[in-house]
Structure formats: C-alpha cells, structure tokens
Scaffold this motif. Structure first.
Motif, PDB file in Angstrom:
ATOM      1  N   GLY A 179      -3.197   4.930   7.380  1.00 50.24           N
ATOM      2  CA  GLY A 179      -1.865   4.624   7.886  1.00 50.24           C
ATOM      3  C   GLY A 179      -1.362   3.230   7.569  1.00 50.24           C
ATOM      4  O   GLY A 179      -0.347   2.797   8.121  1.00 50.24           O
ATOM      5  N   ALA A 180      -2.042   2.509   6.676  1.00 53.51           N
ATOM      6  CA  ALA A 180      -1.613   1.162   6.317  1.00 53.51           C
ATOM      7  C   ALA A 180      -0.450   1.211   5.326  1.00 53.51           C
ATOM      8  O   ALA A 180      -0.375   2.092   4.468  1.00 53.51           O
ATOM      9  CB  ALA A 180      -2.773   0.384   5.711  1.00 53.51           C
ATOM     10  N   ASP A 181       0.449   0.250   5.470  1.00 54.10           N
ATOM     11  CA  ASP A 181       1.583   0.111   4.549  1.00 54.10           C
ATOM     12  C   ASP A 181       1.481  -1.130   3.675  1.00 54.10           C
ATOM     13  O   ASP A 181       2.095  -1.203   2.611  1.00 54.10           O
ATOM     14  CB  ASP A 181       2.890   0.043   5.344  1.00 54.10           C
ATOM     15  N   VAL A 189       0.840  -1.198   0.000  1.00 55.35           N
ATOM     16  CA  VAL A 189       0.000   0.000   0.000  1.00 55.35           C
ATOM     17  C   VAL A 189       0.877   1.250   0.000  1.00 55.35           C
ATOM     18  O   VAL A 189       0.597   2.240  -0.678  1.00 55.35           O
ATOM     19  CB  VAL A 189      -0.943  -0.002   1.223  1.00 55.35           C
ATOM     20  N   ASN A 190       1.942   1.195   0.767  1.00 51.50           N
ATOM     21  CA  ASN A 190       2.921   2.281   0.801  1.00 51.50           C
ATOM     22  C   ASN A 190       3.626   2.370  -0.552  1.00 51.50           C
ATOM     23  O   ASN A 190       4.226   1.395  -1.018  1.00 51.50           O
ATOM     24  CB  ASN A 190       3.936   2.003   1.911  1.00 51.50           C
ATOM     25  N   HIS A 200       9.494  -1.395   7.966  1.00 52.39           N
ATOM     26  CA  HIS A 200       8.560  -1.497   9.083  1.00 52.39           C
ATOM     27  C   HIS A 200       7.224  -0.943   8.614  1.00 52.39           C
ATOM     28  O   HIS A 200       7.179  -0.038   7.770  1.00 52.39           O
ATOM     29  CB  HIS A 200       9.032  -0.679  10.285  1.00 52.39           C
ATOM     30  N   GLY A 201       6.126  -1.468   9.160  1.00 50.60           N
ATOM     31  CA  GLY A 201       4.859  -0.898   8.744  1.00 50.60           C
ATOM     32  C   GLY A 201       3.656  -1.503   9.420  1.00 50.60           C
ATOM     33  O   GLY A 201       3.752  -2.371  10.288  1.00 50.60           O
ATOM     34  N   VAL A 202       2.489  -1.001   9.004  1.00 49.30           N
ATOM     35  CA  VAL A 202       1.191  -1.404   9.530  1.00 49.30           C
ATOM     36  C   VAL A 202       0.497  -2.282   8.488  1.00 49.30           C
ATOM     37  O   VAL A 202       0.416  -1.927   7.310  1.00 49.30           O
ATOM     38  CB  VAL A 202       0.316  -0.170   9.849  1.00 49.30           C
ATOM     39  N   ASP A 226       4.592  -3.807  12.635  1.00 48.70           N
ATOM     40  CA  ASP A 226       4.590  -3.057  13.890  1.00 48.70           C
ATOM     41  C   ASP A 226       3.209  -3.029  14.530  1.00 48.70           C
ATOM     42  O   ASP A 226       3.082  -2.906  15.753  1.00 48.70           O
ATOM     43  CB  ASP A 226       5.054  -1.622  13.651  1.00 48.70           C
ATOM     44  N   ASP A 227       2.179  -3.105  13.689  1.00 53.62           N
ATOM     45  CA  ASP A 227       0.812  -2.990  14.182  1.00 53.62           C
ATOM     46  C   ASP A 227      -0.115  -3.421  13.051  1.00 53.62           C
ATOM     47  O   ASP A 227       0.346  -3.682  11.920  1.00 53.62           O
ATOM     48  CB  ASP A 227       0.517  -1.546  14.601  1.00 53.62           C
TER      49      ASP A 227
END
Length: 273
Positions: free
Chosen positions: A206-208, A118-119, A182-184, A131-132
């Motif tokens: 905020g999703a990656d 997504v990022n 790193h990411g969500v 991370d989450d």
C-alpha cells in the motif's frame, strides 16, 4: 540514550540564540528543498555543530544548521538539513531535534522530504501529502526508558498527520494551480536505493512513495503531541518503475527544480495557519 536534562540543555542553547522568542513552527527541509530558508526575514543561523549533543548532517545537499526568521509576521525555525540513519545515527539521534524543538516551545511541525514514486500514477515533480507511513524495521526513537515529560509510554499513531492542516494545504494547492497527491510513505533505511523487487513488495503493502527519512521524526513529534503536516516531493520514480538507473544527483536536481513551487506553498501555509 539521552536524558531529559540533555534535551533541556540543547533547548536552552537554541532559546538563547532566539533571544527569548518562541517560533510557531519547526520546518524540516528535505533534500533539495532548502530554498525556503532563503525566504525568511531577519534570519538567524545556528549551526548544528554548536548545539549541545547534536550530531552533524553529512547528507548531500544538507547544509546542517537551524535557520530562524519571520514568515508573514510569524517566527519559524527551519532545519536546513536533517539526520538519517544511513549516516550511522540511531533513531533517537535522528529524532533528537524534534524533542529539542518541543522544549523550545514549538508545537507545530512541517516536515518535507524528497521521495521516490512507488505509485505508478505518480510522476517526478508531484507533491504528496503524507496520510500515513509504513516502517517495517526495529529502529524506533521511543525504544528505551520513556521520558514522561514528552509523552506517555504507549502513544497512539492513528492521527499522526493533522487533517485540518491537510485541508488548508489542499486549498493552497488549488490557489496555486497545483494538483496534489495523497499517499502512504514507506521508510527504507538506505543508503542504497531499493531493489525493483522491494518496490513491488512496497506497492503490494500500500505504499505510494519511499524515502530514507521523516518517519522517526514524526514518531517523536507525535509522541510529544505536535501537530504535523507531512509533504513528499516525488523527485524520481522508484527502482524498476522505469528502465533506468537511480542517482543521488538526480534526486537533488529534481528537488531544486521543484523546490520553488513547494517553498511558495509552505510559505503561504505558514502565513495562513
């Protein structure tokens, strides 16, 4: 809903196959990432269909069995294939193996998945430490009567992913010359891929990365106090990021291409943890 006695019956079956030995890690192998199961010494195979109350994995590229064996002198139990809600299973069924593993005596979880990027700064082949996560749906493996033998009614999710495990994996990435993200992780039920508009919304939240697994397993693992390392392999860019169609075959192929890198790193992690 499953009862505690049913979980115990499943765990006793697995323990019997392990001849009284207790694995140190449960490793969940995502789509296209099953090669690690071929790297264990003295493997023992336990088909899911033989384990009481287990469902059967129908996802592409998922063999559907436990593989137990030694890595660096440590006994590990691997899930070569997992369950997904898009197959028709409930959140509790998806997370069922996690609770069984806990009753087998396993306190450490390494969970992997194939995910869409997504990022926009990510690319296919990237590895992302989770991370989450974001789960905007009703389904939850903890809904219903709480089983106190696993955990308390309201469990905190602030520290789901183990920071010490992340630091060790970061060091292993440096040693292997791998640039780690790193990411969500955003959970989407599937089985269709998300729309470009949904991906834009996820990015705003905020999703990656986005995928169809992992979250319910992590909820159950956190509830029963397991230490968790989560890793996403970015196999493709999510819908609308590139001007192209998405396919399941593409995800599997990308997973196969990058699986050697991830398998080596997880192998090293188990040896050093």
């Amino acid at each position: 809903m499953f009862t505690y006695e049913q979980y115990k019956e499943s765990a006793e079956y697995v323990k019997d196959k392990l001849a009284g030995r207790t694995p140190e890690f449960l490793v969940v192998l995502g789509s296209g990432l099953g090669n690690l199961a071929q790297m264990v010494d003295n493997p023992i195979y336990i088909p899911y269909s033989d384990v009481p109350y287990f469902v059967v994995s129908t996802a592409i590229g998922h063999v559907g069995r436990f593989v137990a064996g030694n890595i660096g002198g440590k006994l590990v139990l691997m899930m070569q294939g997992r369950f997904h809600m898009y197959e028709g299973w409930t959140a509790e069924q998806v997370a069922y193996p996690i609770r069984v593993a806990k009753l087998v005596g396993i306190n450490n979880l390494i969970i992997t998945n194939a995910a869409g990027g997504v990022n926009r700064e990510f690319g296919p082949g990237d590895l992302m430490l989770i991370d989450d996560f974001i789960r905007l749906c009703i389904e939850n493996p903890l809904i219903g009567q709480n089983i106190p033998e696993f955990g308390e009614r309201f469990c905190d999710m602030t520290y789901t992913f183990d920071k010490e495990y992340q630091r060790l994996f970061e060091q292993i990435a440096i040693e292997n010359g791998v640039s780690l993200r790193h990411g969500v992780y955003y959970f989407a039920s599937g089985p269709m891929y998300e729309t470009p508009a949904e991906i834009r919304a996820m990015r705003l939240l905020g999703a990656d990365a986005v995928g169809m697994s992992t979250v319910h397993e992590c909820i159950a693992a956190n509830h029963c106090s397991m230490r968790i390392l989560g890793i996403s392999l970015i196999t493709n860019m999510a819908a609308g990021v590139l001007d192209c169609r998405l396919s399941g075959e593409e995800v599997i192929e990308a997973g196969n291409r990058a699986s050697g890198k991830l398998s080596r790193m997880v192998y090293d992690f188990i040896c050093k943890a």
